[in-house]
Write a protein that holds these residues in place. Structure first.
Motif, short mmCIF file in Angstrom:
data_model
loop_
_atom_site.label_atom_id
_atom_site.label_comp_id
_atom_site.label_asym_id
_atom_site.label_seq_id
_atom_site.Cartn_x
_atom_site.Cartn_y
_atom_site.Cartn_z
N SER A 58 0.84 -1.20 0.00
CA SER A 58 0.00 0.00 0.00
C SER A 58 0.87 1.25 0.00
CB SER A 58 -0.95 0.00 1.21
OG SER A 58 -0.23 0.03 2.43
N LEU A 59 2.02 1.21 0.69
CA LEU A 59 2.94 2.34 0.67
C LEU A 59 3.62 2.47 -0.70
CD1 LEU A 59 4.59 1.93 4.19
CD2 LEU A 59 3.07 3.78 3.46
N ALA A 60 3.89 1.31 -1.34
CA ALA A 60 4.47 1.35 -2.68
C ALA A 60 3.48 1.95 -3.67
CB ALA A 60 4.87 -0.06 -3.11
N ILE A 61 2.19 1.64 -3.51
CA ILE A 61 1.17 2.22 -4.38
C ILE A 61 1.07 3.73 -4.16
CG2 ILE A 61 -1.33 2.30 -4.80
CD1 ILE A 61 -1.37 -0.73 -4.32
N ALA A 286 -5.25 0.66 7.46
CA ALA A 286 -5.33 1.72 8.46
C ALA A 286 -3.97 2.37 8.73
CB ALA A 286 -5.92 1.18 9.76
N LEU A 287 -2.89 1.61 8.58
CA LEU A 287 -1.56 2.13 8.91
C LEU A 287 -0.91 2.90 7.76
CD1 LEU A 287 -0.03 -0.87 10.89
CD2 LEU A 287 -0.54 1.41 11.79
N CYS A 288 -1.39 2.69 6.54
CA CYS A 288 -0.72 3.29 5.38
C CYS A 288 -0.65 4.81 5.46
CB CYS A 288 -1.43 2.85 4.10
SG CYS A 288 -0.73 3.58 2.60
N SER A 351 4.74 1.29 -10.03
CA SER A 351 4.13 0.74 -11.23
C SER A 351 3.87 -0.75 -11.08
CB SER A 351 5.05 1.00 -12.43
OG SER A 351 4.52 0.42 -13.60
N ILE A 352 4.82 -1.47 -10.51
CA ILE A 352 4.65 -2.91 -10.29
C ILE A 352 3.54 -3.18 -9.30
CG2 ILE A 352 5.77 -4.99 -9.38
CD1 ILE A 352 8.45 -3.81 -10.40
N SER A 353 3.58 -2.52 -8.15
CA SER A 353 2.61 -2.80 -7.08
C SER A 353 1.19 -2.44 -7.47
CB SER A 353 3.02 -2.04 -5.80
OG SER A 353 4.29 -2.46 -5.34
N ILE A 354 1.02 -1.31 -8.15
CA ILE A 354 -0.34 -0.89 -8.49
C ILE A 354 -0.89 -1.73 -9.65
CG2 ILE A 354 0.17 0.89 -10.24
CD1 ILE A 354 -1.84 2.69 -8.70
N THR A 355 -0.02 -2.20 -10.53
CA THR A 355 -0.48 -3.09 -11.61
C THR A 355 -0.93 -4.42 -11.05
OG1 THR A 355 1.02 -2.03 -13.20
CG2 THR A 355 0.20 -4.22 -13.76
N VAL A 356 -0.22 -4.95 -10.07
CA VAL A 356 -0.63 -6.19 -9.40
C VAL A 356 -2.02 -6.04 -8.80
CG1 VAL A 356 -0.17 -7.73 -7.45
CG2 VAL A 356 1.70 -7.03 -8.94
#
Length: 524
Positions: A58-61, A286-288, A351-356
């Protein structure tokens, strides 16, 4: 906070065996209970994620340096430092209300189907199918277009970095499109064939982002190539003359902060890839915002303290303010490129995390027969444990939409706003339905805010979503012409019309909604 709000389920073995196995009766959820079965689905994805890797994803997104820095030009038009600093803090408060509201729903119904599943289970029987279909298509459009905005913004950032050394370079629409296509293809390959490594990638992203923020803070503070602004200017500098909106410019300036956390709910699509998602998933959601929000201050304040005059930043190549500010503050293109490379790496992780996450959303909606050719898109590759056809569809849709930039850059830029609007509306529908039912379902979830606090948080979330939807539909500069016009609401309504046509022509014959379930709850 999560520990305080978590409710322990009764021990496994309470009640009869038939009651424990009955779909929709989640009164007894023990370690051996398969939550996905209780929610009406067959487990198909590999469960290789923990609470921390979900948080890191979620932080990567959110990708704080890119999420804030990519659309930073809006904050410049919006007045500069005041909306950048104070706007960030205000957005943290209201976006955390959305995160907490979604966390409760994800705890009660922890499935990759996300908001449209929540709407179906919460809505009255008469309206549940159509409401879930509307929520689902809004959710899907949001996932596709926000992922598109990240990957195309990545391409724009690369072009802006080239312009640091070659100021005369003006990227053509075709060049930008080819860079974008390369990013999409590379991301597809990594997401399709590197699934078992993706949790480690998200963890590496979290660590690298922390290091990048620290390096940026030290370098900008030490070099300050155009001088250091005073405390008053750093935290309160505000020029209302640039956007044409006068005193309302502040809200134009908070757009980058709002964009950063707009995809906070996308990680809910990963629910079926972790153990005990009824607790681990809501904790991560909740932590993001608080974790990312605090880290973001260490990135934003040094920029506010060392940035050049706003009128110079407005001329930044490809409307990418961040590389320009870095080059000016570091006193050389080399210094600016060095810091910009850190942002490029973070953007690649994003880009990787949100595409997943977007591919899992696509797969889940296809599994419930809501997308044309759903049988193909809902297949899971047995070897890699990835919904590879849904991933392919997500990539193809992005590449097709990217062609729009060849004809109209202003029309294409509307997709950035459409992503935020669509995701926000898909969050608002189940939250509103839950409030209509006096929060009865979420109050019984294993992770909940409780009655009094929950009401306040839900109301703040819905009000902010309503305002945010209007805000992202407005042009950032007045007067408006064919270039500065914001077509987001037109594009959003166009997508909704297409989904309505699909529903009327065929989907209503096959789409009956997700499986009916009472969710994962604590019986009293």
């Amino acid at each position: 906070m999560a520990d305080m709000m978590e409710k322990k389920p009764p021990p496994a073995g309470n009640g009869t065996e038939a009651q424990q196995q009955q779909l929709g009766s989640a009164a007894a959820v023990g370690p051996e209970t398969d939550i996905i079965n209780l929610l009406g689905y067959k487990p198909e994805l590999k469960r290789n994620r923990s609470m921390f890797t979900l948080l890191f994803q979620s932080l990567a997104i959110a990708a704080i340096p890119y999420g804030f820095g990519g659309p930073l030009i809006s904050a410049i038009y919006g007045g500069g430092q005041l909306p950048m600093f104070l706007g960030w803090i205000l957005v943290l408060v209201v976006d955390e209300s959305i995160a907490l509201s979604l966390a409760e729903l994800a705890s009660r119904y922890p499935t990759s189907a996300g908001p449209y599943y929540w709407s179906f289970q919460l809505a009255p029987p008469r309206f549940r199918t159509i409401l879930s279909f509307i929520t689902g298509w809004t959710w899907l459009i949001g996932n596709w277009t926000i992922t598109l905005s990240v990957n195309f913004g990545f391409a724009s950032l690369i072009a802006a970095c080239v312009a640091l050394y070659h100021p005369e370079f003006a990227v053509t629409p075709w060049q930008l499109l080819l860079i974008f296509y390369a990013i999409c293809c590379l991301t597809f390959v990594i997401c399709a064939f590197g699934n078992r490594l993706l949790p480690a990638v998200d963890t590496a992203c979290a660590g690298f982002t922390a290091v990048a923020i620290l390096v940026t803070l030290v370098c900008l503070s030490a070099r300050a190539g155009v001088g250091r602004n005073g405390v008053g200017e750093t935290l309160g500098g505000y020029d209302t003359s640039l956007s044409g909106w006068g005193g309302f410019s502040f809200f134009i300036g908070v757009l980058p902060a709002a964009y950063t956390f707009s995809a906070i709910g996308m990680v809910s699509a990963m629910a079926e890839e972790c153990e005990d998602p009824a607790v681990k998933l809501p904790r991560a959601i909740a932590l993001c915002v608080p974790v990312g929000g605090v880290a973001g201050l260490f990135f934003i304040i040094p920029i506010c303290a060392t940035m050049p005059a706003l009128e110079y930043i407005l001329d930044a190549p490809v409307a990418q303010a961040l590389p320009y500010i870095f080059a000016a503050a570091m006193g050389s293109p080399a210094g600016g490129l060095g810091l910009s490379i850190l942002i490029l790496i973070i953007t690649f992780f994003c880009s990787i995390s949100i595409t997943v996450a977007a591919s899992r959303c696509t797969w889940a909606f296809a599994r419930d027969k809501a997308i044309p050719v759903s049988r193909l898109w809902s297949r899971v590759d047995a070897r890699h444990g990835v919904p590879i056809w849904a991933l392919a569809l997500t990539t193809i849709v992005q590449m097709l939409l990217g062609l729009i930039n060849l004809g109209s850059s202003s029309a294409f830029l509307a997709f950035v706003s459409v992503g935020v609007i669509s995701l926000a509306v898909s969050y608002a529908i189940p939250i509103t339905i839950s409030m209509w039912h006096r929060r009865r379902e979420v109050n019984a979830a294993r992770w909940t805010m409780g009655g009094k606090i929950g009401w306040v948080v839900n109301v703040v979330a819905v009000l902010w979503i309503a305002f945010e939807t209007v805000l992202f539909s407005m042009p950032q500069v007045l007067p408006v012409d064919e270039v500065t016009m914001n077509y987001a609401i037109v594009v959003f309504l166009g997508f909704m019309v297409l989904s309505a046509v699909w529903y009327g022509v065929y989907a209503r014959k096959v789409y009956v909604g997700p499986p009916e379930s009472d969710g994962i709850k604590v019986e009293r």
